[in-house]
Design an enzyme around this catalytic site. Structure first.
Site, mmCIF file in Angstrom:
data_model
loop_
_atom_site.group_PDB
_atom_site.id
_atom_site.type_symbol
_atom_site.label_atom_id
_atom_site.label_comp_id
_atom_site.label_asym_id
_atom_site.label_seq_id
_atom_site.Cartn_x
_atom_site.Cartn_y
_atom_site.Cartn_z
ATOM 1 N N CYS A 214 0.808 -1.227 0.000
ATOM 2 C CA CYS A 214 0.000 0.000 0.000
ATOM 3 C C CYS A 214 0.840 1.276 0.000
ATOM 4 O O CYS A 214 0.339 2.346 -0.350
ATOM 5 C CB CYS A 214 -0.948 0.007 1.189
ATOM 6 S SG CYS A 214 -2.105 -1.380 1.212
ATOM 7 N N ASN B 54 -10.122 -0.237 -0.412
ATOM 8 C CA ASN B 54 -8.661 -0.185 -0.348
ATOM 9 C C ASN B 54 -8.082 -0.787 -1.625
ATOM 10 O O ASN B 54 -8.134 -1.993 -1.821
ATOM 11 C CB ASN B 54 -8.174 -0.955 0.883
ATOM 12 C CG ASN B 54 -6.668 -0.883 1.062
ATOM 13 O OD1 ASN B 54 -5.941 -0.471 0.168
ATOM 14 N ND2 ASN B 54 -6.195 -1.308 2.228
ATOM 15 N N HIS C 83 -3.485 7.271 2.139
ATOM 16 C CA HIS C 83 -3.864 5.955 1.632
ATOM 17 C C HIS C 83 -5.281 5.656 2.094
ATOM 18 O O HIS C 83 -5.629 5.846 3.260
ATOM 19 C CB HIS C 83 -2.889 4.905 2.165
ATOM 20 C CG HIS C 83 -3.326 3.509 1.929
ATOM 21 N ND1 HIS C 83 -3.762 3.061 0.702
ATOM 22 C CD2 HIS C 83 -3.408 2.438 2.771
ATOM 23 C CE1 HIS C 83 -4.090 1.781 0.794
ATOM 24 N NE2 HIS C 83 -3.887 1.388 2.034
#
EC number: 2.3.1.180
Length: 317
Positions: free
Chosen positions: A112, A274, A244
């Site tokens: 990520c 996500n 993020h």
């Protein structure tokens, strides 16, 4: 000297699965998901739609937005955790899709935090004078790593890709500074249960959610504070905070601790879920398409991923 983003583009697969649809095959409900994550839906790539396809479609948009020819690109970096194959890289497959010849291309894996890692690397390569125009992409088919019986993880992720075109800046716009970190002793907080050298499979996502939340707040906050201090910026100087997009609770908690005003926080997790390395470039693309961003605005990126890996970046638009 620095580099700047001259074009961006995002792509999300057309198939959408809402929280209510998830309840048909997972023991969960819309309220449970929304309360804990802020997610309402996620985009899902088709069985025959791979990470390279997502990357290609976002790259086309970024190239068009930058108003350059594909032949102007002299390096491709793709940040991904979900390659089509163990080899070759997604970047080399994209290289072929774009009809390019001979220029280097490679994948970068920092989960990520991949886009932040890629941004720092691309900046260094452009400033060195070795490359002039870099295509940097975060692209993920995260649903390929999900155990659809594990409600603690399968509700969290989606598929997508975000691309940026980077060139040397001739004015004060561009990357001001960035930082990246890792902590291998914390890898068991978030990992996959397989790998090519471990058991010959990609495995499924395994996560210790509460531990990850604590680490995310601590490490992202420290990264941000270090960036601001090192560059003599205050929180009030930030025009847009693009974290993020993992979980709305993490995003809101960071904004609260930093005292960043609500209208400055970019949130796409509600509709994107996500998307790992793709989440920040997708959010950036959405912000740009909204027409809100203007020249001179200060953007703050921040991310954390498995590894653990984390980092941040300050950009003057």
């Amino acid at each position: 000297m620095t580099c700047k983003i001259i074009g961006s583009g995002g792509y999300l697969p057309p198939k959408i699965i809402s929280n209510d649809e998830l309840t048909k095959f997972v023991d969960t409900n819309d309220k449970w998901i929304r309360t804990r994550t802020g997610i309402l839906q996620r985009h899902i790539a088709g069985d025959a739609e791979y990470t390279s396809h997502l990357a290609f479609k976002s790259a086309q948009k970024a190239i068009e937005d930058a108003m350059i020819s594909v032949d102007d690109i002299d390096l491709i970096i793709i940040c991904t955790t979900t390659p089509d194959n163990s080899f070759p890289s997604v970047a080399t497959k994209l290289h072929g899709y774009l009809g390019l010849t001979n220029i280097p291309s490679f994948d970068l894996q920092a989960v990520c935090a991949g886009f932040i890692y890629g941004l720092q690397l691309a900046h260094s390569l452009i400033v060195s004078g070795k490359y002039k125009t870099i295509l940097l992409i975060g692209a993920e088919k995260m649903t390929s790593l999900l155990d659809w019986n594990d409600r603690s993880t399968c509700v969290l992720f989606g598929d997508g890709a975000g691309s940026v075109i980077l060139q040397r800046s001739n004015d004060d716009s561009g990357l001001i500074d960035s930082n990246i970190f890792s902590s291998g002793t914390d890898y068991e907080i978030l990992y996959t249960s397989g790998g090519t050298s471990m058991n010959g499979t990609s495995g499924k996502i395994v996560m210790q959610g509460q531990k990850l939340f604590r680490h995310a707040i601590e490490k992202m906050l420290q990264s941000i504070e270090d960036l601001l201090y090192a560059n003599q910026f205050s929180v009030s100087d930030i025009d847009y905070f693009i974290p993020h997009q993992a979980n709305i609770r993490i995003i809101n908690k960071l904004a609260e601790l930093l005292n960043i005003e609500e209208h400055k926080v970019v949130k796409t997790v509600e509709k994107h879920a996500n998307c790992s390395a793709a989440s920040i470039p997708l959010a950036l693309s959405a912000l740009k398409e909204s027409g809100k961003i203007k020249k001179g605005d200060i953007l703050l990126f921040s991310a954390i991923g498995a590894g653990l890996t984390w980092g941040g970046a300050l950009i003057r638009w």
